[in-house]
Design a protein around this motif. Structure first.
Motif, PDB file in Angstrom:
ATOM      1  N   CYS A 162      -4.904  -0.216  -3.973  1.00  0.00           N
ATOM      2  CA  CYS A 162      -4.081  -1.431  -3.904  1.00  0.00           C
ATOM      3  C   CYS A 162      -3.310  -1.506  -2.593  1.00  0.00           C
ATOM      4  O   CYS A 162      -2.944  -2.597  -2.152  1.00  0.00           O
ATOM      5  CB  CYS A 162      -3.147  -1.511  -5.102  1.00  0.00           C
ATOM      6  SG  CYS A 162      -1.684  -0.443  -4.999  1.00  0.00           S
ATOM      7  N   GLY A 163      -3.023  -0.344  -1.967  1.00  0.00           N
ATOM      8  CA  GLY A 163      -2.273  -0.358  -0.716  1.00  0.00           C
ATOM      9  C   GLY A 163      -0.787  -0.638  -0.876  1.00  0.00           C
ATOM     10  O   GLY A 163      -0.058  -0.656   0.114  1.00  0.00           O
ATOM     11  N   ARG A 164      -0.313  -0.848  -2.105  1.00  0.00           N
ATOM     12  CA  ARG A 164       1.085  -1.248  -2.306  1.00  0.00           C
ATOM     13  C   ARG A 164       1.863  -0.346  -3.245  1.00  0.00           C
ATOM     14  O   ARG A 164       3.084  -0.365  -3.248  1.00  0.00           O
ATOM     15  CB  ARG A 164       1.133  -2.681  -2.864  1.00  0.00           C
ATOM     16  CG  ARG A 164       0.639  -3.745  -1.895  1.00  0.00           C
ATOM     17  CD  ARG A 164       0.873  -5.146  -2.453  1.00  0.00           C
ATOM     18  NE  ARG A 164       0.218  -5.318  -3.759  1.00  0.00           N
ATOM     19  CZ  ARG A 164      -1.059  -5.688  -3.906  1.00  0.00           C
ATOM     20  NH1 ARG A 164      -1.809  -5.920  -2.860  1.00  0.00           N
ATOM     21  NH2 ARG A 164      -1.570  -5.836  -5.112  1.00  0.00           N
ATOM     22  N   CYS A 165       1.181   0.421  -4.087  1.00  0.00           N
ATOM     23  CA  CYS A 165       1.921   1.220  -5.070  1.00  0.00           C
ATOM     24  C   CYS A 165       2.579   2.420  -4.364  1.00  0.00           C
ATOM     25  O   CYS A 165       2.288   2.712  -3.205  1.00  0.00           O
ATOM     26  CB  CYS A 165       1.006   1.675  -6.210  1.00  0.00           C
ATOM     27  SG  CYS A 165      -0.180   2.948  -5.751  1.00  0.00           S
ATOM     28  N   CYS A 217       0.064   4.894  -2.890  1.00  0.00           N
ATOM     29  CA  CYS A 217      -0.587   4.405  -1.662  1.00  0.00           C
ATOM     30  C   CYS A 217       0.384   4.516  -0.488  1.00  0.00           C
ATOM     31  O   CYS A 217       0.002   4.951   0.603  1.00  0.00           O
ATOM     32  CB  CYS A 217      -1.035   2.952  -1.833  1.00  0.00           C
ATOM     33  SG  CYS A 217      -2.561   2.781  -2.778  1.00  0.00           S
ATOM     34  N   CYS A 226      -3.636   6.289  -6.611  1.00  0.00           N
ATOM     35  CA  CYS A 226      -3.321   4.860  -6.765  1.00  0.00           C
ATOM     36  C   CYS A 226      -3.506   4.420  -8.222  1.00  0.00           C
ATOM     37  O   CYS A 226      -4.529   4.711  -8.839  1.00  0.00           O
ATOM     38  CB  CYS A 226      -4.234   4.023  -5.860  1.00  0.00           C
ATOM     39  SG  CYS A 226      -4.040   2.241  -6.116  1.00  0.00           S
ATOM     40  N   GLU A 227      -2.496   3.699  -8.722  1.00  0.00           N
ATOM     41  CA  GLU A 227      -2.548   3.286 -10.135  1.00  0.00           C
ATOM     42  C   GLU A 227      -3.559   2.176 -10.374  1.00  0.00           C
ATOM     43  O   GLU A 227      -3.919   1.899 -11.509  1.00  0.00           O
ATOM     44  CB  GLU A 227      -1.152   2.826 -10.579  1.00  0.00           C
ATOM     45  CG  GLU A 227      -0.174   3.987 -10.644  1.00  0.00           C
ATOM     46  CD  GLU A 227       1.291   3.544 -10.660  1.00  0.00           C
ATOM     47  OE1 GLU A 227       1.557   2.357 -10.361  1.00  0.00           O
ATOM     48  OE2 GLU A 227       2.139   4.394 -10.955  1.00  0.00           O
TER      49      GLU A 227
HETATM   50 ZN   LIG Z   1      -2.095   1.896  -4.886  1.00  0.00          ZN
END
Ligand SMILES: [Zn+2]
Ligand SMILES: [Zn+2]
Length: 330
Positions: free
Chosen positions: A92-95, A98, A106-107
């Motif tokens: 996701c690049g955001r959790c 990450c 990553c979830e």
């Molecule tokens: Zn993530």
């Protein structure tokens, strides 16, 4: 080769199907597949040991081929480039994970051959930033095992905290271990290999193991670290028994049979047991660099795509020397 309903591999759950050629949208690229490695995770997918987010699904996550189409936002590859696709399909690049450089946790991670169709096929579509150029000097089938067996073996080595010159135990000697041993030897480690298979012991000695035996046997000295590649929880007490003070055991599989009850004194002296979960893009890049630098030599047995069921059965029976790879024709 499509999985519609999971079943024991003996029942040949993969079936040959004609599917439409997928179109790469946005930042994705399409790869015409030349070879796809087999992994124990494929077996756990096909047999339903893992929760399956979608069915039908095409397994396979050690994919080597040539880029033959690009989405409008795809960069980094051109048509005709050789590319490899591993297990990590997208994050996701955001959790928090990450953002902390632990995208393997990553979830919302998606995996090739599980959430997205994989490489037991003529074509695969993948985000451009989750595909990799591959080192020269490796044929397509020789490069395929680097993409999971190699990357996970490398991450397992790091999780095991083994240091240069230390003693490392490897439990099980399939596709991943036969690559990990070459990296550990490159680091100057002394390697003990525990496996029942005489053929696997012979390959381990060729690749630099200084001792081979069964999990019940006593190696020449206590281990500083160990990696358990076989999905057998009963190996954990065996490894603890021969692990020295402060040692770490890495469990390299995505699935393992139950670990027997442990006595506290077996893990006393700050022994650690850690699982290895997936891998990051950084792991992939580092492993591919090491593969070129050492250079790693992969042992592969190849099978035509249509024999995916038979090849997975041999993998289940530990009857593969090195790594198994499917090759595409036409
Ligand atoms: Zn993530
Ligand atoms: Zn794998």
């Amino acid at each position: 080769m499509v999985l519609e309903t999971p079943a024991k591999i003996e029942a040949q759950p993969l079936t040959e199907r004609e599917c439409p050629v997928p179109e790469p949208q946005g930042g994705k690229i399409r790869i015409r597949v030349d070879a796809c490695g087999l992994c124990h995770t494929d077996l756990h997918t096909v047999e339903g040991d893992l929760a399956l987010p979608r069915l039908p699904v095409i397994p396979g996550h050690q994919v080597v081929g040539r880029v033959d189409a690009l989405g409008t936002e795809a960069v980094g590859f051109r048509e005709g480039d050789r590319a490899g696709v591993p297990w990590l399909y997208r994050t996701c690049g955001r959790c928090l994970f990450c953002l902390k450089g632990r995208e393997n946790l990553c979830e919302r991670a998606e995996f090739t051959g599980l959430h997205a169709d994989g490489g037991y096929a003529d074509y695969i579509v993948v985000p451009h930033d989750f595909a990799y150029p591959l080192p020269e000097g490796f044929s397509d089938s020789a490069a395929a095992p680097l993409l999971c067996a190699g990357i996970i073996g490398y991450r397992a080595l790091r999780i095991s905290e083994v240091r240069s010159g230390e003693r490392l135990g490897l439990y099980g000697f399939g596709g991943s271990a036969h690559i990990a041993i070459q990296i550990a030897r490159h680091w100057g480690c002394e390697i003990y290999v525990f496996t029942r298979s005489q053929e696997h012991r012979a390959l381990a000695r060729v690749l630099g193991a200084s001792w081979t035996g069964s999990a019940e046997e006593e190696p020449p000295a206590a281990l500083d670290s160990a990696i358990i590649f076989a999905p057998a929880g009963n190996l954990v007490p065996h490894a603890l028994r021969v692990l020295g003070r402060g040692g770490t055991i890495a469990l390299a599989g995505i699935y393992m049979s139950p670990i027997p009850e442990l006595e506290y004194r077996w893990i006393y002296h700050e022994k650690a047991i850690r699982s290895v979960a997936n891998s990051t893009r950084q792991d992939a890049r580092e492993l591919l660099d090491l593969a070129r630098e050492i250079p790693i030599r992969t042992e592969v047995e190849t099978f035509p795509l249509s024999q995916a069921n038979e090849a997975l059965l041999r993998l289940k029976q530990s009857r593969i020397r090195g790594a198994a790879v499917l090759t595409m024709t036409g």
